[in-house]
Each structure stands twice: as C-alpha cells, then as structure tokens.
Design a protein around this motif. Sequence first.
Motif, PDB file in Angstrom:
ATOM      1  N   VAL A   3       0.371  -1.062  -0.061  1.00  0.00           N
ATOM      2  CA  VAL A   3      -0.119   0.121   0.046  1.00  0.00           C
ATOM      3  C   VAL A   3       1.377   1.436  -0.075  1.00  0.00           C
ATOM      4  CG1 VAL A   3      -1.710   1.076   1.334  1.00  0.00           C
ATOM      5  CG2 VAL A   3      -1.649  -1.138   0.421  1.00  0.00           C
ATOM      6  N   VAL A   4       1.486   1.234   0.761  1.00  0.00           N
ATOM      7  CA  VAL A   4       3.085   2.540   1.159  1.00  0.00           C
ATOM      8  C   VAL A   4       3.213   2.414  -0.383  1.00  0.00           C
ATOM      9  CG1 VAL A   4       5.057   3.350   2.184  1.00  0.00           C
ATOM     10  CG2 VAL A   4       3.145   1.904   3.196  1.00  0.00           C
ATOM     11  N   THR A   5       3.958   1.591  -1.070  1.00  0.00           N
ATOM     12  CA  THR A   5       4.521   1.828  -2.640  1.00  0.00           C
ATOM     13  C   THR A   5       3.558   2.601  -3.473  1.00  0.00           C
ATOM     14  OG1 THR A   5       6.370   0.540  -1.605  1.00  0.00           O
ATOM     15  CG2 THR A   5       5.841   0.579  -4.321  1.00  0.00           C
ATOM     16  N   GLU A   6       2.225   2.032  -3.308  1.00  0.00           N
ATOM     17  CA  GLU A   6       1.452   2.289  -4.299  1.00  0.00           C
ATOM     18  C   GLU A   6       0.758   3.771  -3.924  1.00  0.00           C
ATOM     19  OE1 GLU A   6      -2.441  -0.171  -3.859  1.00  0.00           O
ATOM     20  OE2 GLU A   6      -0.892  -2.004  -5.017  1.00  0.00           O
ATOM     21  N   LYS A   7       0.893   4.591  -2.789  1.00  0.00           N
ATOM     22  CA  LYS A   7       1.271   5.720  -2.383  1.00  0.00           C
ATOM     23  C   LYS A   7       1.655   6.841  -3.023  1.00  0.00           C
ATOM     24  CE  LYS A   7      -2.167   4.831   1.254  1.00  0.00           C
ATOM     25  NZ  LYS A   7      -2.898   5.223   2.351  1.00  0.00           N
ATOM     26  N   LEU A   8       3.018   6.162  -3.032  1.00  0.00           N
ATOM     27  CA  LEU A   8       4.708   6.856  -3.335  1.00  0.00           C
ATOM     28  C   LEU A   8       4.494   7.249  -4.298  1.00  0.00           C
ATOM     29  CD1 LEU A   8       6.766   6.015  -1.172  1.00  0.00           C
ATOM     30  CD2 LEU A   8       5.747   7.820  -0.621  1.00  0.00           C
ATOM     31  N   LEU A  10       1.799   6.701  -6.749  1.00  0.00           N
ATOM     32  CA  LEU A  10       1.029   7.805  -7.031  1.00  0.00           C
ATOM     33  C   LEU A  10       1.304   9.615  -7.185  1.00  0.00           C
ATOM     34  CD1 LEU A  10      -2.322   7.187  -5.228  1.00  0.00           C
ATOM     35  CD2 LEU A  10      -1.855   6.954  -8.160  1.00  0.00           C
ATOM     36  N   ILE A  11       2.433   9.235  -6.443  1.00  0.00           N
ATOM     37  CA  ILE A  11       2.924  11.171  -6.272  1.00  0.00           C
ATOM     38  C   ILE A  11       3.802  11.210  -7.432  1.00  0.00           C
ATOM     39  CG2 ILE A  11       4.578  13.038  -4.707  1.00  0.00           C
ATOM     40  CD1 ILE A  11       2.806  11.141  -2.252  1.00  0.00           C
ATOM     41  N   THR A  12       5.337   9.657  -7.356  1.00  0.00           N
ATOM     42  CA  THR A  12       6.130  10.111  -8.501  1.00  0.00           C
ATOM     43  C   THR A  12       5.634  10.171  -9.435  1.00  0.00           C
ATOM     44  OG1 THR A  12       6.616   8.107  -8.269  1.00  0.00           O
ATOM     45  CG2 THR A  12       7.434   9.238  -6.693  1.00  0.00           C
ATOM     46  N   GLN A  13       4.703   9.808  -9.963  1.00  0.00           N
ATOM     47  CA  GLN A  13       3.847   9.217 -11.357  1.00  0.00           C
ATOM     48  C   GLN A  13       3.045  10.905 -11.922  1.00  0.00           C
ATOM     49  OE1 GLN A  13       1.404   6.408 -11.875  1.00  0.00           O
ATOM     50  NE2 GLN A  13       2.932   4.651 -11.075  1.00  0.00           N
ATOM     51  N   ASN A  14       2.581  11.792 -10.501  1.00  0.00           N
ATOM     52  CA  ASN A  14       2.656  12.898 -11.149  1.00  0.00           C
ATOM     53  C   ASN A  14       2.881  14.009 -10.461  1.00  0.00           C
ATOM     54  OD1 ASN A  14      -0.559  12.077 -12.152  1.00  0.00           O
ATOM     55  ND2 ASN A  14      -0.185  10.762  -9.852  1.00  0.00           N
ATOM     56  N   PHE A  15       4.678  14.429 -10.650  1.00  0.00           N
ATOM     57  CA  PHE A  15       5.293  14.833 -10.508  1.00  0.00           C
ATOM     58  C   PHE A  15       5.585  16.036 -11.552  1.00  0.00           C
ATOM     59  CE2 PHE A  15       8.817  12.249  -7.874  1.00  0.00           C
ATOM     60  CZ  PHE A  15       8.678  12.962  -6.950  1.00  0.00           C
ATOM     61  N   PRO A  16       5.815  17.878 -11.533  1.00  0.00           N
ATOM     62  CA  PRO A  16       5.276  18.695 -12.539  1.00  0.00           C
ATOM     63  C   PRO A  16       6.971  18.261 -13.519  1.00  0.00           C
ATOM     64  CG  PRO A  16       5.677  19.757 -10.206  1.00  0.00           C
ATOM     65  CD  PRO A  16       5.960  17.906  -9.798  1.00  0.00           C
ATOM     66  N   ALA A  17       5.916  19.104 -14.251  1.00  0.00           N
ATOM     67  CA  ALA A  17       6.911  18.886 -15.741  1.00  0.00           C
ATOM     68  C   ALA A  17       8.076  18.676 -15.487  1.00  0.00           C
ATOM     69  CB  ALA A  17       6.005  19.366 -17.100  1.00  0.00           C
TER      70      ALA A  17
END
Length: 317
Positions: A3-8, A10-17
């Motif tokens: 679960v922790v990796t999935e949440k992380l 989600l953040i790393t895949q949406n880093f600003p351009a």
Amino acid sequence: MDVVTEKLTLITQNFPAPIRELGVSLIDEKCYVQLIEKLDFSDIECVKLALSKGLGIGIVVGGSIVKVPQIALILRTQDSAGLSLPSYILETLSYLITLFYSYRNSFPFSTFGENLFLSVQDIAVSLFILLYGDSPNPSRRTGDIGLLTGFFVASISALYSMSLENLAYLQLATLPLSLFSKIPQITANHKAKSTGQLSAFAVLSQIVGCVARLYTTSTEVGDPVVQAGFGLALLLNLVLGIQMMLYWGNMPPAVQKKKAVAAESQKVYPAEVEPIDETLSQEYFLSNGRQRRSRPMQRVDHAEGSGSSRKWERKVD
C-alpha cells in the motif's frame, strides 16, 4: 506492491513537468520510469547510472568550494608558506585540458563540471602565492602576477580554439601533468617536514573526489585516458594525505624564522652602564647618594690674626 509503495508511486508519477524533464535528462526515459515512477530498483544498470549521476552532481557541487578553505587560509594569514607555485600551475593546466576535452566530446556535465570550478580556484591560489610570497620587491611581485595572469588567459584561449584531435593528445599529457603537478608539493613537504599552509580539507576532498570520479567515468564515459588520469591523481593525493598526518602541526622553516625574529625583537636587554670615575664617586655619593640634614644656625668663632670674628653658619652633616 504494498500500500505504501502504491501511494508513493501516485506521487512520483505526477511530478511537475520541469522535475520530470530534469530527471529524464539525467538518467534517460527508461531509467526514470523504472526508478522514479515505478519505484522498481531491480534494474541494476539503471541503479548504477542513477548512483553515478548522484555522485557526479555531488562532485560538481563539492568542486565549486573545495579550494575555498585553502584560499581563506591564505587570506586570513596573508602567508603562502609551504605552497608550491609550480604544482598549482601544472594542476590548473591539467584541469583546463580535461575541461575542454570533455566539453568538446559532449560528455555529461556531471562527469567533468568540477574542473571548471577547480580551475578558477587554482588560478586564484596561484596568484595569491605570488601576492603573499617572500619576494621583498613589490614591483617585481606585481610584474610576476601580471605575467602569470597573461599565461592563464593565453592557455584558455589556445585550448578553446584547438582542434579536437589536438585536445585528445593533450588529454594524454594530463597524466604526466598530474604527476609533475604533485611532485613539487610532495618534495617541498618532505624537505620542510611540514605541509605549511596546505589545506587538509582540500586534500581530503580531492581524495574522495578522485575515488568517486573513477566510478562515474567508468560508468558513463568509459574513456581509459580520463580514468587513468583520475587514478594517478588519486595515488598522488593519497601521498599528500599521508604527509598531512605525518607532519601535522609542524611549522615550515620560513614561519619558524619569522617567529624567531619577532620574538628576538621583543626581548628587552639591560642598558649599558658607564663606569663611574672613582675620584668622583665620593663627591657623587655625598651630593646625590644621601640627603643632607640641616641644623639650626650656630655661631662659630674663627680666629683670624690677633682678633676674632663671629660668623653665623649652618652646620651640615
């Protein structure tokens, strides 16, 4: 995936351009997706590349300040005792050659960027060695500084306009340059049994930097000439590091001499006393050695011829 990796992810895949573009420029698209967006570290090649990039950036940042303590030490003490000018000149040339050779070959900046900052700092140290050197003639010192500045400017201009083929030959020359740049400093330390104003931080940083550079160049560049140069630099910097430990706390002869002269000038010697003339010693003692005591005026009779006269006079002991 927990679960922790999935949440992380989600953040790393949406880093600003801008952040994503910077990451891709450093470790390419494939490794960025693998390591950052998926947080998957099973790809050893991508892990090695990321580690190399991280070390490279660290070296470039560290290289921008590695000689600052050495410069600060010279400025604070206004003394360059124990520092070898030929060593710094040759070392500067080695850095400049590697800088232009790597730039012209389009190597990643993270693999050679520190040479830019080290060159600038070494030029400053070289000029300060002349400025705070032992030369008693200010006009000659100024002339030497002007000549050395002109030499560095001419060297940079020549390297900038040189062909890539000639730069490749000069890159081979950085091996003997690295050797000869350290030998004068090592020899001076051995003769003086002191490292003088040599900065321990600078020596230690160069040792660590050479170790890291051997790894980054083998991972990203693969140029055997460049790797051999860092290997030789590592060996010579290790010798300087050993000398720092052996001669720690020892002052160079020039500094010892200055301190001895300063201590001698502060000594107070007793003034020379001229001998007293023995014939005058009793008179000098009577007039200056003791206080004269006065008594009341007394009448004294003096016999002069047949008559007598009375005079008032003051007796003096």
